[in-house]
Design a protein around this motif. Structure first.
Motif, PDB file in Angstrom:
ATOM      1  N   ASP A  23      86.120  20.583  21.683  1.00 57.03           N
ATOM      2  CA  ASP A  23      85.325  19.745  20.777  1.00 57.03           C
ATOM      3  C   ASP A  23      84.764  20.569  19.614  1.00 57.03           C
ATOM      4  O   ASP A  23      84.711  20.088  18.479  1.00 57.03           O
ATOM      5  CB  ASP A  23      84.193  19.047  21.557  1.00 57.03           C
ATOM      6  N   GLU A  24      84.424  21.807  19.891  1.00 51.04           N
ATOM      7  CA  GLU A  24      83.992  22.705  18.799  1.00 51.04           C
ATOM      8  C   GLU A  24      85.138  22.880  17.804  1.00 51.04           C
ATOM      9  O   GLU A  24      84.958  22.851  16.596  1.00 51.04           O
ATOM     10  CB  GLU A  24      83.622  24.106  19.349  1.00 51.04           C
ATOM     11  N   PHE A  25      86.335  23.051  18.328  1.00 48.00           N
ATOM     12  CA  PHE A  25      87.525  23.215  17.477  1.00 48.00           C
ATOM     13  C   PHE A  25      87.661  21.987  16.562  1.00 48.00           C
ATOM     14  O   PHE A  25      87.734  22.102  15.330  1.00 48.00           O
ATOM     15  CB  PHE A  25      88.771  23.359  18.349  1.00 48.00           C
ATOM     16  N   PHE A  26      87.638  20.789  17.174  1.00 44.77           N
ATOM     17  CA  PHE A  26      87.869  19.569  16.389  1.00 44.77           C
ATOM     18  C   PHE A  26      86.767  19.374  15.349  1.00 44.77           C
ATOM     19  O   PHE A  26      87.022  19.050  14.191  1.00 44.77           O
ATOM     20  CB  PHE A  26      87.960  18.352  17.314  1.00 44.77           C
ATOM     21  N   GLN A  27      85.536  19.639  15.764  1.00 46.86           N
ATOM     22  CA  GLN A  27      84.400  19.429  14.849  1.00 46.86           C
ATOM     23  C   GLN A  27      84.566  20.307  13.611  1.00 46.86           C
ATOM     24  O   GLN A  27      84.453  19.874  12.467  1.00 46.86           O
ATOM     25  CB  GLN A  27      83.130  19.825  15.619  1.00 46.86           C
ATOM     26  N   ARG A  28      84.930  21.571  13.830  1.00 50.25           N
ATOM     27  CA  ARG A  28      85.080  22.504  12.716  1.00 50.25           C
ATOM     28  C   ARG A  28      86.330  22.225  11.888  1.00 50.25           C
ATOM     29  O   ARG A  28      86.312  22.294  10.661  1.00 50.25           O
ATOM     30  CB  ARG A  28      85.060  23.946  13.244  1.00 50.25           C
ATOM     31  N   ALA A  29      87.386  21.855  12.595  1.00 52.67           N
ATOM     32  CA  ALA A  29      88.648  21.561  11.876  1.00 52.67           C
ATOM     33  C   ALA A  29      88.485  20.322  11.000  1.00 52.67           C
ATOM     34  O   ALA A  29      88.966  20.268   9.858  1.00 52.67           O
ATOM     35  CB  ALA A  29      89.780  21.371  12.886  1.00 52.67           C
ATOM     36  N   LYS A  30      87.772  19.307  11.535  1.00 51.47           N
ATOM     37  CA  LYS A  30      87.574  18.052  10.775  1.00 51.47           C
ATOM     38  C   LYS A  30      86.756  18.321   9.509  1.00 51.47           C
ATOM     39  O   LYS A  30      87.028  17.777   8.443  1.00 51.47           O
ATOM     40  CB  LYS A  30      86.884  17.001  11.650  1.00 51.47           C
ATOM     41  N   LYS A  31      85.758  19.202   9.629  1.00 53.80           N
ATOM     42  CA  LYS A  31      84.924  19.517   8.455  1.00 53.80           C
ATOM     43  C   LYS A  31      85.784  20.106   7.336  1.00 53.80           C
ATOM     44  O   LYS A  31      85.678  19.746   6.172  1.00 53.80           O
ATOM     45  CB  LYS A  31      83.846  20.545   8.844  1.00 53.80           C
ATOM     46  N   LYS A  32      86.682  21.010   7.737  1.00 57.50           N
ATOM     47  CA  LYS A  32      87.552  21.632   6.720  1.00 57.50           C
ATOM     48  C   LYS A  32      88.573  20.626   6.201  1.00 57.50           C
ATOM     49  O   LYS A  32      88.886  20.600   5.013  1.00 57.50           O
ATOM     50  CB  LYS A  32      88.269  22.862   7.308  1.00 57.50           C
ATOM     51  N   ALA A  33      89.066  19.764   7.087  1.00 55.94           N
ATOM     52  CA  ALA A  33      90.056  18.750   6.657  1.00 55.94           C
ATOM     53  C   ALA A  33      89.409  17.814   5.639  1.00 55.94           C
ATOM     54  O   ALA A  33      90.022  17.426   4.645  1.00 55.94           O
ATOM     55  CB  ALA A  33      90.563  17.973   7.858  1.00 55.94           C
ATOM     56  N   ALA A  34      88.125  17.503   5.855  1.00 54.64           N
ATOM     57  CA  ALA A  34      87.422  16.571   4.934  1.00 54.64           C
ATOM     58  C   ALA A  34      87.349  17.170   3.530  1.00 54.64           C
ATOM     59  O   ALA A  34      87.311  16.474   2.529  1.00 54.64           O
ATOM     60  CB  ALA A  34      86.017  16.303   5.472  1.00 54.64           C
ATOM     61  N   LYS A  35      87.340  18.525   3.478  1.00 57.83           N
ATOM     62  CA  LYS A  35      87.305  19.175   2.156  1.00 57.83           C
ATOM     63  C   LYS A  35      88.718  19.569   1.698  1.00 57.83           C
ATOM     64  O   LYS A  35      88.905  20.314   0.739  1.00 57.83           O
ATOM     65  CB  LYS A  35      86.434  20.453   2.240  1.00 57.83           C
ATOM     66  N   ASN A  36      89.696  19.102   2.508  1.00 53.94           N
ATOM     67  CA  ASN A  36      91.110  19.417   2.232  1.00 53.94           C
ATOM     68  C   ASN A  36      91.341  20.917   2.070  1.00 53.94           C
ATOM     69  O   ASN A  36      92.109  21.369   1.226  1.00 53.94           O
ATOM     70  CB  ASN A  36      91.572  18.685   0.960  1.00 53.94           C
ATOM     71  N   SER A  37      90.596  21.686   2.880  1.00 58.38           N
ATOM     72  CA  SER A  37      90.846  23.141   2.828  1.00 58.38           C
ATOM     73  C   SER A  37      91.368  23.601   4.180  1.00 58.38           C
ATOM     74  O   SER A  37      91.185  22.937   5.198  1.00 58.38           O
ATOM     75  CB  SER A  37      89.581  23.915   2.442  1.00 58.38           C
ATOM     76  N   SER A  38      92.008  24.774   4.181  1.00 57.89           N
ATOM     77  CA  SER A  38      92.680  25.198   5.409  1.00 57.89           C
ATOM     78  C   SER A  38      91.647  25.601   6.466  1.00 57.89           C
ATOM     79  O   SER A  38      90.541  26.048   6.156  1.00 57.89           O
ATOM     80  CB  SER A  38      93.608  26.371   5.116  1.00 57.89           C
ATOM     81  N   PHE A  39      92.047  25.406   7.708  1.00 54.21           N
ATOM     82  CA  PHE A  39      91.225  25.791   8.857  1.00 54.21           C
ATOM     83  C   PHE A  39      92.015  26.845   9.623  1.00 54.21           C
ATOM     84  O   PHE A  39      93.133  26.584  10.081  1.00 54.21           O
ATOM     85  CB  PHE A  39      90.956  24.564   9.738  1.00 54.21           C
ATOM     86  N   THR A  40      91.467  28.051   9.703  1.00 53.89           N
ATOM     87  CA  THR A  40      92.217  29.144  10.329  1.00 53.89           C
ATOM     88  C   THR A  40      91.613  29.483  11.693  1.00 53.89           C
ATOM     89  O   THR A  40      90.425  29.712  11.821  1.00 53.89           O
ATOM     90  CB  THR A  40      92.140  30.402   9.435  1.00 53.89           C
ATOM     91  N   VAL A  41      92.475  29.469  12.712  1.00 54.18           N
ATOM     92  CA  VAL A  41      92.013  29.729  14.071  1.00 54.18           C
ATOM     93  C   VAL A  41      92.900  30.802  14.692  1.00 54.18           C
ATOM     94  O   VAL A  41      94.127  30.785  14.530  1.00 54.18           O
ATOM     95  CB  VAL A  41      92.018  28.442  14.927  1.00 54.18           C
ATOM     96  N   ALA A  42      92.271  31.784  15.365  1.00 50.04           N
ATOM     97  CA  ALA A  42      93.028  32.805  16.092  1.00 50.04           C
ATOM     98  C   ALA A  42      92.892  32.524  17.590  1.00 50.04           C
ATOM     99  O   ALA A  42      91.781  32.385  18.110  1.00 50.04           O
ATOM    100  CB  ALA A  42      92.499  34.206  15.766  1.00 50.04           C
ATOM    101  N   LEU A  43      94.042  32.411  18.237  1.00 51.66           N
ATOM    102  CA  LEU A  43      94.078  32.035  19.650  1.00 51.66           C
ATOM    103  C   LEU A  43      94.103  33.261  20.546  1.00 51.66           C
ATOM    104  O   LEU A  43      94.526  34.341  20.138  1.00 51.66           O
ATOM    105  CB  LEU A  43      95.322  31.169  19.910  1.00 51.66           C
ATOM    106  N   SER A  44      93.698  33.035  21.784  1.00 45.15           N
ATOM    107  CA  SER A  44      93.692  34.122  22.761  1.00 45.15           C
ATOM    108  C   SER A  44      94.819  33.914  23.768  1.00 45.15           C
ATOM    109  O   SER A  44      95.474  32.865  23.792  1.00 45.15           O
ATOM    110  CB  SER A  44      92.338  34.115  23.497  1.00 45.15           C
ATOM    111  N   GLY A  45      95.045  34.888  24.601  1.00 50.03           N
ATOM    112  CA  GLY A  45      96.080  34.793  25.639  1.00 50.03           C
ATOM    113  C   GLY A  45      95.432  34.840  27.008  1.00 50.03           C
ATOM    114  O   GLY A  45      94.235  34.610  27.140  1.00 50.03           O
TER     115      GLY A  45
END
Ligand code: 6PG
Length: 250
Positions: A23-45
């Motif tokens: 949910d943290e991911f979606f909340q932050r990604a949606k904020k960036k999508a609303a500004k039409n700017s890229s959302f960069t996430v680094a994943l773990s293993g």
């Protein structure tokens, strides 16, 4: 002065922890999508984040195809193991099988560490070039990821920053390929300056086997030797999402 203090959130189990992280991911990604700017996430293993990736994939199904959230999301990795992308231990393979292959995204949005282009050093140099191009970095600058997910081993390692390795002292390169003697292999990993330059870092920690290490890392003990303790974003937020079993000594 580092702001703000780490936020520790304790969950009943890994499923609830993964949902909150998702949910943290979606909340932050949606904020960036609303500004039409890229959302960069680094994943773990490792084994923990798979539950998160499956949750994200499930939630993605409920989003309408028209939802523009995904078109600006760019996926990176905090580290990679020295195995091919289709190997069961591959960090890319884990995320691709459980999440990325199910999303309406283009290959250009997936920035995997190309471990198979030669030795670790070549893969590290290649990934550092990719980061510099994507984030338009000048010499001496570090990328500012919107979100980084990290795990922690029972020895306090995070990403592939293991105790007692030279990797811990790297302060100028973005990506390195340390030899990890305890695993008798090399890894490719982002460095502390990159992790500590992120807008938000979320640790995902579950299982009673992590409890003692977590107490050493989060507790008042000034015990050295736990790389995870050195993840202290300069300006960004730091969350520790832990389940009850891992938190029982806090
Ligand atoms: C890796 C990970 C590593 C992982 C920890 C915890 O490539 O192995 O990046 O740092 O997060 O080892 O792994 P578990 O989640 O399996 O305990």
């Amino acid at each position: 002065m580092r702001e703000p203090e780490p936020q520790i959130r304790i969950f009943a189990n890994l499923e609830e922890l993964a949902e909150a992280a998702g949910d943290e991911f979606f909340q932050r990604a949606k904020k960036k999508a609303a500004k039409n700017s890229s959302f960069t996430v680094a994943l773990s293993g490792g084994s923990t984040p798979g539950v998160l990736y499956r949750y994200l994939a499930k939630k993605a199904e409920s989003l309408s195809r028209e939802d523009s959230l995904w078109e600006n999301v760019h996926f990176f990795w905090g580290d990679e193991r020295s195995v091919p992308a289709d190997h069961p231990d591959s960090n890319f393979g884990l995320a691709n099988n459980t999440l990325l292959s199910k999303l309406p995204i283009s290959p250009e949005q997936i920035h995997r560490i190309k471990i198979d282009i030669g030795d670790g050093e070549k893969a590290a140099e290649n990934y550092e070039r990719e980061l510099c191009e994507f984030f338009h970095l000048s010499k001496g600058e570090f990328p500012c990821f919107d979100l980084i997910f990290l795990g922690m081993g029972t020895d306090g390692h995070t990403a592939s920053l293991f105790p007692g390795t030279k990797a811990l002292g790297e302060t100028s390169r973005l990506v390195i390929a340390p030899w990890v003697d305890k695993l008798k292999t090399y890894r490719v990993t982002l460095t502390f300056p990159v992790f500590n330059h992120a807008r938000c870092v979320i640790f995902l920690i579950a299982g009673k086997e992590k409890a003692k290490t977590l107490k050493n890392v989060l507790g008042p003990s000034q015990k050295e030797g736990f790389p995870a303790k050195l993840i202290q974003p300069d300006k960004g937020e730091l969350f520790w999402f832990v389940d009850k079993s891992a938190a029982h000594l806090l």
